[in-house]
Design an enzyme around this catalytic site. Structure first.
Site, PDB file in Angstrom:
ATOM      1  N   LYS A  45       0.744  -1.090   0.052  1.00 46.05           N
ATOM      2  CA  LYS A  45       0.175  -0.081   0.120  1.00 46.05           C
ATOM      3  C   LYS A  45       0.957   1.493  -0.024  1.00 46.05           C
ATOM      4  O   LYS A  45       1.938   1.242   0.800  1.00 46.05           O
ATOM      5  CB  LYS A  45      -0.918   0.076   1.151  1.00 46.05           C
ATOM      6  CG  LYS A  45      -1.924   1.017   1.483  1.00 46.05           C
ATOM      7  CD  LYS A  45      -2.789   1.091   2.434  1.00 46.05           C
ATOM      8  CE  LYS A  45      -3.964   1.913   2.671  1.00 46.05           C
ATOM      9  NZ  LYS A  45      -4.786   1.992   3.769  1.00 46.05           N
ATOM     10  N   SER A  80      -9.593   1.873   2.953  1.00 50.42           N
ATOM     11  CA  SER A  80      -8.924   2.583   2.054  1.00 50.42           C
ATOM     12  C   SER A  80      -7.711   1.711   1.355  1.00 50.42           C
ATOM     13  O   SER A  80      -7.315   2.275   0.265  1.00 50.42           O
ATOM     14  CB  SER A  80      -8.108   3.745   2.958  1.00 50.42           C
ATOM     15  OG  SER A  80      -7.092   3.009   3.896  1.00 50.42           O
ATOM     16  N   SER A  84      -9.775  -0.568   7.328  1.00 50.37           N
ATOM     17  CA  SER A  84      -9.332  -0.511   5.804  1.00 50.37           C
ATOM     18  C   SER A  84      -8.711  -1.867   5.404  1.00 50.37           C
ATOM     19  O   SER A  84      -8.115  -1.747   4.104  1.00 50.37           O
ATOM     20  CB  SER A  84      -8.326   0.689   5.563  1.00 50.37           C
ATOM     21  OG  SER A  84      -8.928   1.828   5.571  1.00 50.37           O
TER      22      SER A  84
HETATM   23  N1  GLN Z   1     -12.766   4.183   6.354  1.00 50.09           N
HETATM   24  C1  GLN Z   1     -12.351   4.603   7.490  1.00 50.09           C
HETATM   25  C2  GLN Z   1     -11.851   6.046   7.387  1.00 50.09           C
HETATM   26  O1  GLN Z   1     -12.137   6.866   6.565  1.00 50.09           O
HETATM   27  C3  GLN Z   1     -11.225   3.515   7.973  1.00 50.09           C
HETATM   28  C4  GLN Z   1     -10.047   4.136   6.881  1.00 50.09           C
HETATM   29  C5  GLN Z   1      -8.888   3.333   7.482  1.00 50.09           C
HETATM   30  O2  GLN Z   1      -8.985   2.324   8.158  1.00 50.09           O
HETATM   31  N2  GLN Z   1      -7.764   3.603   7.054  1.00 50.09           N
HETATM   32  O3  GLN Z   1     -11.221   6.581   8.344  1.00 50.09           O
END
Ligand code: GLN
Length: 489
Positions: A74, A149, A173
């Site tokens: 990532k 994400s 995410s």
């Molecule tokens: N969707 C969540 C956010 O927008 C989690 C994102 C994540 O785990 N990086 O914060």
């Protein structure tokens, strides 16, 4: 093929790291126009790494645990000499002078670093639509999002462009995109994996973890990245168990807690029925299902969306066009340069989070919002502690719905935030959580079962997940786009 198969065939002399690298590079080339999982891929470098592994093998030198296995990264993890953008314009030209801890570990394990994957900008999002650069698509249906994400990493594994990938999970995410792409994703206990070299979103919640086709591969990758690192002061100085030693041994007796609040309104009926079928499978394996309550979970999202933006606003203050990142070319004074650089460099969602975070930390509001959220966070942690007195593991859905359509939620941040309703609690409480595939909707979209355990119970979680995997074949399914299968042999 899985990483375990690739390792095995290399040992037998039937495959070389070179042929493996070539096969996956050709899969990337073939499917990238559809999936758009990668932000960066240097095929020459990949082939060089593979040649080095083959040379080591020929010379009879000892090889690491992931020798010759591609692992996609990532783009929030620092890779020395390789552009690392967080899918943000503000870091579009950032080339880290050092490797993240997990990257050092992968290199030491002779893994092949296989490109940098797309993500929501600064890991803020649930659909990978917040990337400043491109839209990754779900390998099961290219009109849909892969989750987020870490959507690029999940799509790359599900689309068989790489056998393994790393993601990060601040509020879901890793688990949510794993569920939406029909693969395995693990968010380790906070402190299990060093965050050194992980570009911070919300430091008290962020964890790095593996994506894989199955539980065994997931254990293999976790083994390589887990363990203490003095450069991350929150890294736990605890020994790392051998995650594969007992993997085939079922956990008996097994008490599964079913949090009532995870089956409330908002849960898609098809997702619910697939998750309940999975629970019945566990009952057939001798597990006892126990009704439990996490009474504060209705407040988890609200607490998360105060704590995470608060930390983000602080972490992202460094990108001001002076110390770091994009600097505006518009002429201005110092404050104007900060504002213009940040306005040009950060996307809408990141700006929204910075504003929320700054607001909840500001004098006069900090007690009402930030401190209150910290108290709620403590209560949420206590709910889990109580639940684990009665059961070994909690199970429920990973995400309330299967993959939604691209564009469906972009203009409704609250609807988007609801995708995380079952995952954020785990991060607030610092617990490990695992998502494994448990079936498909009528439209052919994958659904994930979430397993949550007490701190540092990854070994047991993986064993429990493996019990289900042995009696089901969801983990062997591949999306139709794989039919023109490039065969590494
Ligand atoms: N969707 C969540 C956010 O927008 C989690 C994102 C994540 O785990 N990086 O914060």
């Amino acid at each position: 093929m899985t990483a375990v198969e690739l390792l095995h065939l290399q040992q037998k002399g039937e495959l070389t790291a070179q042929t493996i690298a070539e096969a996956f590079l050709s899969a990337v080339q073939q499917r990238e126009p559809t999936l758009r999982s990668f932000l960066w891929m240097d095929s020459e470098d990949v082939l060089r790494q593979a040649a080095a592994v083959d040379a080591k093998r020929r010379a009879g030198q000892p090889l690491g645990a992931l020798a010759g296995v591609p692992v996609a990264i990532k783009d929030v993890l620092c890779t020395k000499g390789v552009r690392t953008t967080c899918a943000s314009k503000i870091l579009a030209n950032f080339i880290p002078p050092y490797d993240a801890h997990v990257i050092e570990r992968l290199k030491a394990a002779d893994a092949i670093l296989f490109g940098k994957t797309n993500m929501d900008e600064f890991a803020m999002g649930s659909s990978t639509e917040n990337s400043a650069f491109q839209q990754t698509r779900n390998p099961w249906d290219s009109t849909r999002i892969p989750g987020g994400s870490s959507g690029g990493s999940a799509a790359a594994v599900a689309g068989c462009q790489t056998p393994l990938a790393l993601g990060t999970d601040t509020g879901g995410s890793i688990r949510q995109p794993a569920a939406l792409c029909g693969i395995v994703g693990l968010k380790p206990t906070y402190g299990r994996v060093s965050r050194y070299g992980l570009i911070a979103y919300a430091s008290s919640l962020d964890q790095i973890g593996p994506f894989a086709h199955d539980v065994t591969d997931c254990a293999l990758l976790l083994q390589v990245i887990a363990g203490h690192d003095a450069r991350d002061s929150t890294s736990a100085p605890l020994p790392v168990p051998d995650y594969r030693a007992e993997l085939e041994n079922p956990v008996r007796p097994l008490r599964i807690g079913i949090p009532r609040e995870f089956f409330d309104k908002g849960l898609d009926p098809e997702v619910e029925s697939l998750v309940r079928q999975a629970l019945r499978e566990y009952e057939k394996l001798g597990a006892t299902l126990i009704d439990v309550s996490l009474p504060h979970s209705p407040y988890a999202l609200a607490a998360y969306y105060i704590v995470a933006p608060a930390e983000a606003s602080s972490n992202l203050a460094r990108y001001d066009g002076m110390h770091y990142g994009h600097r505006t070319s518009q002429k201005s004074d110092l404050i104007g340069t900060y504002a213009k650089s940040r306005g040009e460099g950060f996307g809408k969602e990141v700006q929204r989070r910075i504003m929320i975070g700054t607001y909840v930390l500001s004098s006069g509001y900090k007690d009402a919002y930030y401190r209150k959220a910290l108290k709620v966070r403590r209560l949420i942690k206590q709910d889990y502690d109580h639940a684990f007195q009665e059961c070994d593991v909690l199970m429920g859905p990973t995400s309330p719905t299967a993959a939604f359509r691209i564009g469906e939620k972009v203009n409704d941040p609250l609807a988007m935030y609801l995708s995380d309703v079952y995952t954020v609690g785990c991060n607030l409480a610092g617990l490990p959580g695992l998502s494994i595939p448990c079936g498909f909707t009528r439209e052919g979209l994958p659904v994930g079962l979430q397993l949550i355990g007490p701190p540092f119970s990854e070994e047991k979680l993986l064993r429990i997940a493996r019990m289900y995997e042995k009696v089901t074949d969801w983990h062997t399914r591949r999306p139709p786009l794989i039919s023109a299968k490039p065969n590494p042999a």
